[in-house]
Design a protein around this motif. Structure first.
Motif, short mmCIF file in Angstrom:
data_model
loop_
_atom_site.label_atom_id
_atom_site.label_comp_id
_atom_site.label_asym_id
_atom_site.label_seq_id
_atom_site.Cartn_x
_atom_site.Cartn_y
_atom_site.Cartn_z
N GLN A 1 0.82 -1.21 0.00
CA GLN A 1 0.00 0.00 0.00
C GLN A 1 0.86 1.26 0.00
O GLN A 1 0.51 2.25 -0.64
N ILE A 2 2.00 1.23 0.68
CA ILE A 2 2.92 2.37 0.64
C ILE A 2 3.46 2.54 -0.78
O ILE A 2 3.55 3.67 -1.28
N GLU A 3 3.79 1.45 -1.45
CA GLU A 3 4.27 1.53 -2.83
C GLU A 3 3.19 2.12 -3.74
O GLU A 3 3.49 2.93 -4.62
N ASN A 4 1.93 1.73 -3.52
CA ASN A 4 0.83 2.27 -4.32
C ASN A 4 0.69 3.78 -4.10
O ASN A 4 0.44 4.52 -5.05
N ILE A 5 0.83 4.22 -2.88
CA ILE A 5 0.73 5.65 -2.58
C ILE A 5 1.87 6.42 -3.25
O ILE A 5 1.68 7.53 -3.72
N SER A 6 3.04 5.81 -3.30
CA SER A 6 4.20 6.51 -3.87
C SER A 6 4.06 6.78 -5.36
O SER A 6 4.79 7.59 -5.91
N THR A 7 3.10 6.14 -6.01
CA THR A 7 2.89 6.37 -7.44
C THR A 7 2.02 7.59 -7.72
O THR A 7 1.88 7.99 -8.86
N SER A 8 1.46 8.18 -6.67
CA SER A 8 0.57 9.34 -6.83
C SER A 8 1.14 10.53 -6.06
O SER A 8 1.37 10.44 -4.85
N THR A 9 1.35 11.62 -6.76
CA THR A 9 1.87 12.83 -6.12
C THR A 9 0.94 13.31 -5.02
O THR A 9 1.38 13.65 -3.92
N ASP A 10 -0.36 13.32 -5.29
CA ASP A 10 -1.33 13.77 -4.30
C ASP A 10 -1.33 12.87 -3.07
O ASP A 10 -1.28 13.35 -1.93
N ALA A 11 -1.40 11.57 -3.29
CA ALA A 11 -1.42 10.64 -2.17
C ALA A 11 -0.12 10.70 -1.37
O ALA A 11 -0.15 10.64 -0.14
N SER A 12 1.00 10.85 -2.06
CA SER A 12 2.29 10.96 -1.37
C SER A 12 2.33 12.20 -0.49
O SER A 12 2.83 12.15 0.65
N SER A 13 1.83 13.31 -1.01
CA SER A 13 1.80 14.56 -0.23
C SER A 13 0.90 14.42 0.99
O SER A 13 1.24 14.88 2.09
N ARG A 14 -0.25 13.80 0.81
CA ARG A 14 -1.17 13.58 1.92
C ARG A 14 -0.53 12.70 2.99
O ARG A 14 -0.65 12.96 4.19
N TYR A 15 0.16 11.64 2.55
CA TYR A 15 0.84 10.75 3.49
C TYR A 15 1.90 11.52 4.27
O TYR A 15 1.94 11.45 5.50
N ARG A 16 2.76 12.24 3.56
CA ARG A 16 3.85 12.97 4.20
C ARG A 16 3.33 13.99 5.22
O ARG A 16 3.81 14.06 6.35
#
Length: 91
Positions: A67-82
């Motif tokens: 799921q972390i790898e999946n999030i890393s493929t999306s700029t928006d999701a990565s920003s939300r995670y960070r």
């Protein structure tokens, strides 16, 4: 009478299919970036409890990593995670 019986059977099957689909979605559904950030922050703060933290969330290490790898493929999701991860660490 026969029509009523057929209708009842069809309605029951639809209801069972819906319940089954919802149950599978919850069991295998992906967490939001914010939910993953919460798990990640808890693991970061208590790495010795990683397995227990993930188990309580119904996940394995492989599930979490995927799921972390999946999030890393999306700029928006990565920003939300960070953003959420940083907020969790400050709390």
């Amino acid at each position: 009478m026969k029509t009523r019986y057929v209708c009842s059977v069809i309605c029951s099957l639809i209801l069972l299919a819906g319940i089954s689909a919802c149950k599978n979605e919850v069991a295998t559904g992906e967490l939001t970036p914010e939910q993953l950030a919460d798990l990640g922050a808890r693991i970061y703060a208590n790495p010795e409890n990683q397995s227990a933290i993930l188990s309580d969330a119904g996940m394995t290490e492989a599930d979490f990593r995927l799921q972390i790898e999946n999030i890393s493929t999306s700029t928006d999701a990565s920003s939300r995670y960070r953003k959420s991860f940083e907020q969790q660490l400050q709390n």
